[in-house]
Structure formats: structure tokens, C-alpha cells
Design an enzyme around this catalytic site. Structure first.
Site, PDB file in Angstrom:
ATOM      1  N   LYS A  92     -12.078  -5.567   9.347  1.00 58.82           N
ATOM      2  CA  LYS A  92     -10.695  -5.959   9.693  1.00 58.82           C
ATOM      3  C   LYS A  92     -10.694  -6.919  10.879  1.00 58.82           C
ATOM      4  O   LYS A  92      -9.665  -7.227  11.459  1.00 58.82           O
ATOM      5  CB  LYS A  92      -9.864  -4.718   9.999  1.00 58.82           C
ATOM      6  CG  LYS A  92      -9.725  -3.803   8.765  1.00 58.82           C
ATOM      7  CD  LYS A  92      -8.877  -2.605   9.061  1.00 58.82           C
ATOM      8  CE  LYS A  92      -9.027  -1.495   8.049  1.00 58.82           C
ATOM      9  NZ  LYS A  92      -8.370  -1.725   6.775  1.00 58.82           N
ATOM     10  N   ASP A 142      -7.447   5.247  17.279  1.00 53.20           N
ATOM     11  CA  ASP A 142      -7.873   4.555  16.064  1.00 53.20           C
ATOM     12  C   ASP A 142      -7.428   3.092  16.173  1.00 53.20           C
ATOM     13  O   ASP A 142      -6.260   2.764  15.993  1.00 53.20           O
ATOM     14  CB  ASP A 142      -7.218   5.244  14.848  1.00 53.20           C
ATOM     15  CG  ASP A 142      -7.516   4.513  13.548  1.00 53.20           C
ATOM     16  OD1 ASP A 142      -8.167   3.452  13.580  1.00 53.20           O
ATOM     17  OD2 ASP A 142      -7.073   5.005  12.489  1.00 53.20           O
ATOM     18  N   GLN A 201      -6.650  -1.241  13.095  1.00 46.70           N
ATOM     19  CA  GLN A 201      -5.720  -2.352  12.881  1.00 46.70           C
ATOM     20  C   GLN A 201      -5.504  -3.184  14.136  1.00 46.70           C
ATOM     21  O   GLN A 201      -5.218  -4.382  14.064  1.00 46.70           O
ATOM     22  CB  GLN A 201      -4.358  -1.816  12.396  1.00 46.70           C
ATOM     23  CG  GLN A 201      -4.390  -1.206  11.018  1.00 46.70           C
ATOM     24  CD  GLN A 201      -4.632  -2.238   9.921  1.00 46.70           C
ATOM     25  OE1 GLN A 201      -4.261  -3.405  10.045  1.00 46.70           O
ATOM     26  NE2 GLN A 201      -5.242  -1.816   8.838  1.00 46.70           N
ATOM     27  N   CYS A 206      -2.516   4.542   2.180  1.00 40.09           N
ATOM     28  CA  CYS A 206      -3.312   5.643   2.797  1.00 40.09           C
ATOM     29  C   CYS A 206      -2.550   6.309   3.927  1.00 40.09           C
ATOM     30  O   CYS A 206      -3.141   6.766   4.925  1.00 40.09           O
ATOM     31  CB  CYS A 206      -4.665   5.163   3.315  1.00 40.09           C
ATOM     32  SG  CYS A 206      -5.764   4.594   2.042  1.00 40.09           S
ATOM     33  N   HIS A 255      -3.155   6.892   9.484  1.00 42.04           N
ATOM     34  CA  HIS A 255      -3.890   6.651   8.238  1.00 42.04           C
ATOM     35  C   HIS A 255      -4.580   7.968   7.844  1.00 42.04           C
ATOM     36  O   HIS A 255      -4.920   8.766   8.721  1.00 42.04           O
ATOM     37  CB  HIS A 255      -4.935   5.572   8.547  1.00 42.04           C
ATOM     38  CG  HIS A 255      -5.705   5.042   7.388  1.00 42.04           C
ATOM     39  ND1 HIS A 255      -6.747   5.721   6.809  1.00 42.04           N
ATOM     40  CD2 HIS A 255      -5.600   3.875   6.709  1.00 42.04           C
ATOM     41  CE1 HIS A 255      -7.259   4.992   5.832  1.00 42.04           C
ATOM     42  NE2 HIS A 255      -6.578   3.863   5.742  1.00 42.04           N
TER      43      HIS A 255
HETATM   44  N1  PMP Z   1      -7.449   3.641  10.349  1.00 45.87           N
HETATM   45  C1  PMP Z   1      -6.590   2.667  10.055  1.00 45.87           C
HETATM   46  C2  PMP Z   1      -5.330   2.523  10.863  1.00 45.87           C
HETATM   47  C3  PMP Z   1      -6.868   1.785   9.012  1.00 45.87           C
HETATM   48  O1  PMP Z   1      -6.010   0.812   8.715  1.00 45.87           O
HETATM   49  C4  PMP Z   1      -8.063   1.945   8.277  1.00 45.87           C
HETATM   50  C5  PMP Z   1      -8.408   1.027   7.120  1.00 45.87           C
HETATM   51  N2  PMP Z   1      -7.359   0.799   6.232  1.00 45.87           N
HETATM   52  C6  PMP Z   1      -8.930   2.968   8.634  1.00 45.87           C
HETATM   53  C7  PMP Z   1      -8.607   3.790   9.678  1.00 45.87           C
HETATM   54  C8  PMP Z   1     -10.243   3.163   7.921  1.00 45.87           C
HETATM   55  O2  PMP Z   1     -11.121   2.145   8.293  1.00 45.87           O
HETATM   56  P1  PMP Z   1     -12.455   1.823   7.493  1.00 45.87           P
HETATM   57  O3  PMP Z   1     -12.070   0.943   6.357  1.00 45.87           O
HETATM   58  O4  PMP Z   1     -13.309   1.094   8.494  1.00 45.87           O
HETATM   59  O5  PMP Z   1     -13.080   3.080   7.101  1.00 45.87           O
END
Ligand code: PMP
Length: 400
Positions: free
Chosen positions: A220, A194, A197, A358, A116
Site C-alpha cells: 500500500k 494499524d 492505510q 473487510c 479492518h
Molecule cells: N489494516 C488495514 C486498515 C488495511 O487496509 C489492510 C489491507 N486492506 C490490512 C490491515 C491488511 O494488510 P495486509 O494486506 O498487509 O495484510
């Protein structure tokens, strides 16, 4: 067929809409107990934490710290290993902005092709500041990480730091993180995972993973937006300089000099998102409830059902590792633009995500303009999937 009605009935969202919600990778809906916990906080417990001597304020501090203990228990770490942040993005930025002292010119930082933007740009920025170089673990044409090449890269390039996602938000792939972490540890790399997900679906034992840093996001995991956590080994926190300074993270302040607190407290400056943290604790209660004991089986069944239905439609191309997946399916129909398909689905009341999710570098590697993404959660029903497939077939008829 599995019955997840008891889970679904706890979400007021589904009582007020006919829409089918298949965008859980973006954010999950919130159960009633989370909504109640936030309302109760502002109704009965609204005080600042770690400050007042009043019994009232102390009770709120206790609630806030109980949430930390609850998350620690959920992740099988100690409460002192948790730094509250406003999300996974801030948790990654906290590390990437505070670790300059350990990154030198010509050092290597490794991430994967599946990251991401939140797990790309902070490292890119760190590289620009320090003169380190960013290297990318490769994927095959379908978006599956090439493990052999990745392990060889780690052994040869000897990165100072490796940051990888536990599961891809775009393709749903569960990455072979234990193999990657073992290889990184063998060469003493600092590691960050990270888990934005993965947390909802995989509930990892974070102590056992043995990474330096693990980041997660409450929204999430059925919790509120604006809350997340950095989970760090105690030694790993000491690698970081102070990220933000101000109230709460200090020991002593004079106009000439300031000393900082130690451990996780050094990284929690200012008034935190108290309502959000308390709401997150309620989300963890929901995740630990008896109704959720069937969650994994429900998700697996829904995923297979969706995959089978999609595979039967001519012209659908699905990307990613379909055998190791958190229940997130990315696809395209022939050469049709993902936005057109998603718009037609939306008109039929089916909420999905389209575009690059993203993950622009990943989408470029796949050689597409974007994908349509269906991301499942424990409260989705087989009826949701049937309605999605009917709407998709109607969209295809219109587009053909
Ligand atoms: N990493 C991943 C794999 C994500 O899916 C996301 C959110 N789409 C993020 C980071 C960012 O997370 P946050 O919305 O808590 O800033």
C-alpha cells in the site's frame, strides 16, 4: 491545476491500460524503480541473507539490511525496532499471538468500530484464549469516531491493550490517534496502531506517536506484496514471546534445548522475502523523490475535486469524516446495491472497490449492504475523476 504527470509517468501500469485505477486502498500500482529493483535482485544478487560467508552473499545481506535502515529513517525509528513481516495482517497476528503472558482473564482489550478484520479477529482470538473481553470504541451514524465517549471508555474500562487504525480503509477517516494513545498511556495500556492505510498518505513520525507497536504494509506504499513491518519500541518487543521458531531466530540449538536471539532478530524465523524487502526499499526511494514533494497537495486537490463532484449528484450518500480524510471516499446511490453500481463502473473501465472492504462490523453499524469505495493516490489525475463521474452518471441513468 496541479501537474502530477512526472509522478504518473513512472508507473508502467498506466502505459498499458486505458482503465482508471481508483482502488489504491486495496493496493497501489508499482513505479518502474520498484519493478527494476526486484528484477535486478533476481538477476544479479540472488543469495540468502545472514548466512553465507561469501562476498556475494554478504553483499545481498547488506542490501537487505540497508532496506531496514531506509524504512527506519522514513518512520524516524531505529533499524533495530523493525521486524519484517509479510504484511500488516501478519504484524498484528505476531503481536496478538505472542502477548498471552500479559493478558489475563477479565482484562479488557479495546479496538474501534472502524477496524479492518485484520485488526479485529486476532484480538477476538486472543480474548477467547485468555478470557479477556473485547470492547469497541463507538462511531456516529456517519462513521465518525465519537472521541469523548472513546476517551471516557478508556478511562473507565482501563484496557490492558488498545489496537486502533490510524486511518480507516473503508471511509478514509484519519482517527484522532494521538488523543487515544495519550489516554491509553495514562493508564499504562499496551498500544498498537494499524498504519496500513495511513503510511502512504500521512508519513507519520512513529517515534513521536509513542505507541508500543505500529504496523504497515509495503504493497500500500508502492512496494511489493508479501512484505510489511512491525515497528516496536525496544521494551515492547520484550513483552512478546517467540512467534515462529526455526532458523535465524535462534542463538544455540541442541536436541534438548534452544536459546533464542534477542530484539527484532527473535521474530524473523526462516528465509525472509528478500526480493520483496529490496523492492520495498526502492518504493521508499520513490516516496522520498523530489517528484513526490507535491504528493500531499496533489492528493488534497484530487480529493476535494472528487468530493465536490459527487456532492453535486442527487441521491449520492457519502459516509465518513470528510474533513479528516486520506482521500478515500465511500458512498452509495439511493437504494441501489453497491455491487450493481461498481459493476457498471467496471464496464466503463473505472476500477473501484465495492462490498464490505473487510470491515463487516463497520458496514453493519452504518446499516448498509456495503459501499462503493474510491481510494485516490498521488498518480491519479483530474481526468481520471472526470471519467469516473461521467461513468457514474451513466450508471445512475441505467439504474434509475
Ligand atoms: N489494516 C488495514 C486498515 C488495511 O487496509 C489492510 C489491507 N486492506 C490490512 C490491515 C491488511 O494488510 P495486509 O494486506 O498487509 O495484510
Amino acid at each position: 491545476m496541479l501537474d502530477n504527470q512526472k509522478i504518473r509517468s513512472q508507473f508502467p501500469f498506466f502505459k498499458q491500460t486505458e482503465s482508471v485505477y481508483l482502488d489504491n486502498g486495496a493496493t497501489t500500482q508499482k513505479p518502474q524503480n520498484v519493478i527494476d529493483a526486484i528484477t535486478e535482485f533476481y538477476t544479479y544478487h540472488n543469495a540468502n541473507v545472514h548466512r553465507g560467508v561469501s562476498e556475494f552473499a554478504s553483499n545481498t545481506t547488506a542490501l537487505y539490511e540497508q532496506a531496514r535502515t531506509k524504512l527506519a529513517h522514513f518512520c524516524r525509528v531505529d533499524a533495530q525496532q523493525i521486524v519484517w513481516t509479510k504484511g500488516a495482517t501478519e504484524a498484528i497476528n505476531l503481536v496478538a499471538s505472542s502477548i498471552d503472558a500479559h493478558i489475563e482473564k477479565d482484562d479488557v482489550i479495546i479496538i474501534s468500530s472502524l477496524e479492518h478484520h485484520a485488526n479485529i479477529v486476532p484480538w477476538q482470538t486472543l480474548c477467547k484464549r485468555t478470557g479477556a473481553t473485547l470492547h469497541i470504541l463507538p462511531i456516529d451514524a456517519n462513521g465518525v469516531l465519537n472521541l469523548d465517549v472513546s476517551l471516557a471508555m478508556i478511562n473507565t474500562l482501563k484496557p490492558k491493550l488498545m489496537a486502533i487504525s490510524h486511518a480507516s480503509n473503508t471511509l478514509g477517516n484519519i482517527l484522532p490517534i494521538q488523543d487515544l494513545l495519550d489516554a491509553a498511556h495514562a493508564i499504562n495500556a499496551i498500544t498498537l496502531v494499524d498504519g496500513a492505510q495511513a503510511m502512504q498518505h500521512l508519513r507519520p513520525n512513529i517515534s513521536a506517536l509513542n505507541c508500543d507497536f505500529y504496523v504497515l504494509s509495503a504493497h500500500k506504499m508502492f512496494g511489493p506484496t508479501g512484505v510489511g513491518a512491525l515497528i516496536a519500541k525496544p521494551h515492547s518487543l520484550s513483552l512478546l514471546s517467540a512467534y515462529q521458531t526455526g532458523g535465524e531466530m535462534i542463538e544455540r540449538v541442541s536436541f534438548n534445548e534452544t536459546s533464542f536471539r534477542h530484539g527484532n532478530a527473535r521474530f524473523e524465523a526462516g528465509t525472509p522475502n528478500i526480493a520483496g524487502v529490496i523492492g520495498f526499499a526502492a518504493a521508499l526511494d520513490f516516496m522520498g523523490s523530489s517528484e513526490m514533494a507535491t504528493q500531499l497537495a496533489v492528493e488534497k486537490a484530487l480529493y476535494q475535486y472528487t468530493l465536490n463532484a459527487l456532492k453535486q449528484i442527487d441521491g449520492i450518500k457519502i459516509y465518513g469524516d470528510l474533513n479528516n480524510n486520506i482521500g478515500t471516499i465511500s458512498f452509495n446511490y439511493k437504494d441501489e446495491h453497491n455491487l450493481d453500481v461498481a459493476t457498471l463502473l467496471d464496464q466503463a473501465g473505472i476500477i473501484v472497490r465495492s462490498g464490505n472492504h473487510c470491515t463487516q462490523p463497520l458496514i453493519n453499524l452504518l446499516g448498509v449492504a456495503g459501499t462503493i469505495r474510491v481510494s485516490l493516490s498521488c498518480y491519479n489525475s483530474f481526468d481520471d475523476i472526470d471519467r469516473f463521474i461521467v461513468a457514474l452518471k451513466q450508471a445512475i441513468e441505467l439504474l434509475d
